[in-house]
Scaffold this motif. Structure first.
Motif, PDB file in Angstrom:
ATOM      1  N   ARG A  44     -38.792  80.898  38.294  1.00 19.38           N
ATOM      2  CA  ARG A  44     -39.273  79.539  38.191  1.00 19.38           C
ATOM      3  C   ARG A  44     -39.617  78.945  39.620  1.00 19.38           C
ATOM      4  NH1 ARG A  44     -38.013  75.962  33.827  1.00 19.38           N
ATOM      5  NH2 ARG A  44     -37.170  77.164  31.927  1.00 19.38           N
ATOM      6  N   TRP A 102     -47.024  86.522  32.539  1.00 17.38           N
ATOM      7  CA  TRP A 102     -47.037  85.154  31.805  1.00 17.38           C
ATOM      8  C   TRP A 102     -46.270  85.270  30.555  1.00 17.38           C
ATOM      9  CZ3 TRP A 102     -47.184  80.838  33.789  1.00 17.38           C
ATOM     10  CH2 TRP A 102     -47.068  79.562  32.968  1.00 17.38           C
ATOM     11  N   THR A 106     -43.310  82.600  29.651  1.00 21.23           N
ATOM     12  CA  THR A 106     -43.346  81.422  28.646  1.00 21.23           C
ATOM     13  C   THR A 106     -42.357  82.143  27.545  1.00 21.23           C
ATOM     14  OG1 THR A 106     -45.104  82.821  27.450  1.00 21.23           O
ATOM     15  CG2 THR A 106     -45.858  80.977  28.890  1.00 21.23           C
ATOM     16  N   HIS A 107     -41.865  83.149  27.535  1.00 21.90           N
ATOM     17  CA  HIS A 107     -40.948  83.554  26.250  1.00 21.90           C
ATOM     18  C   HIS A 107     -39.502  83.268  26.811  1.00 21.90           C
ATOM     19  CE1 HIS A 107     -39.083  85.700  23.248  1.00 21.90           C
ATOM     20  NE2 HIS A 107     -38.522  86.485  23.968  1.00 21.90           N
ATOM     21  N   LEU A 110     -39.478  79.177  28.702  1.00 25.43           N
ATOM     22  CA  LEU A 110     -40.041  78.179  27.922  1.00 25.43           C
ATOM     23  C   LEU A 110     -39.572  78.245  26.718  1.00 25.43           C
ATOM     24  CD1 LEU A 110     -43.624  77.637  29.883  1.00 25.43           C
ATOM     25  CD2 LEU A 110     -41.695  76.568  30.298  1.00 25.43           C
ATOM     26  N   GLU A 112     -40.850  80.078  24.277  1.00 26.97           N
ATOM     27  CA  GLU A 112     -42.052  80.156  23.503  1.00 26.97           C
ATOM     28  C   GLU A 112     -42.687  81.682  23.293  1.00 26.97           C
ATOM     29  OE1 GLU A 112     -44.534  78.528  21.067  1.00 26.97           O
ATOM     30  OE2 GLU A 112     -43.038  77.481  21.670  1.00 26.97           O
TER      31      GLU A 112
END
Length: 150
Positions: A44, A102, A106-107, A110, A112
């Motif tokens: 991050r 990426w 995101t997984h 975030l 997602e």
């Protein structure tokens, strides 16, 4: 900077070390995901730093380039041995590396898609199939030949 250098320098191995072995590829991706999760705060901070600092961005790109170039060399070797269709090794390496990095961000950072309910194992399986299909023209470790270049 020292932590970033140590962590990213350790990640210079690529998923193609397993060749077309789906189980080996899935293990390599799982190891990447486990390590990524363990250092999620660093990832991050690195992403934020890349967007704010040219120095951090250049450090990241230099370290990442090692992995990409190694993967590109592996793709080229597979092409030369006739194991895969003709691919642009460098573009392939950049695309597959970006997809994996990426997606992991995101997984895991975030949520997602949310990692609950075995989604992370499903994500690892999906990434393995995408890598196999992209490079070797097959999924699930099938014994069929690569994609016809014509």
């Amino acid at each position: 900077e020292t932590v970033i250098v140590e962590e990213l320098a350790a990640g210079t191995s690529t998923f193609l070390d397993a060749g077309a072995d789906r189980d080996g590829l899935a293990r390599a991706i799982r190891d990447f995901v486990v390590d990524y999760r363990r250092h999620l705060g660093l990832w991050r901070a690195l992403l934020e730093g890349m967007l704010q600092s040219r120095a951090v961005r250049e450090l990241w790109l230099d370290l990442r380039r090692r992995t990409v170039l190694r993967l590109a060399a592996q793709v080229q070797e597979h092409v030369e041995r006739g194991e895969v269709r003709s691919l642009d090794p460098l573009l392939t390496a950049h695309a597959l590396t970006s997809m994996s990095e990426w997606f992991a961000f995101t997984h895991l950072a975030l949520d997602e898609p949310a990692p609950e309910g075995g989604r992370t194992e499903a994500a690892i399986d999906t990434l393995a199939d995408l890598w196999l299909h992209a490079v070797f023209g097959r999924v699930d470790g099938s014994a069929s030949g690569g994609v016809d270049p014509g």
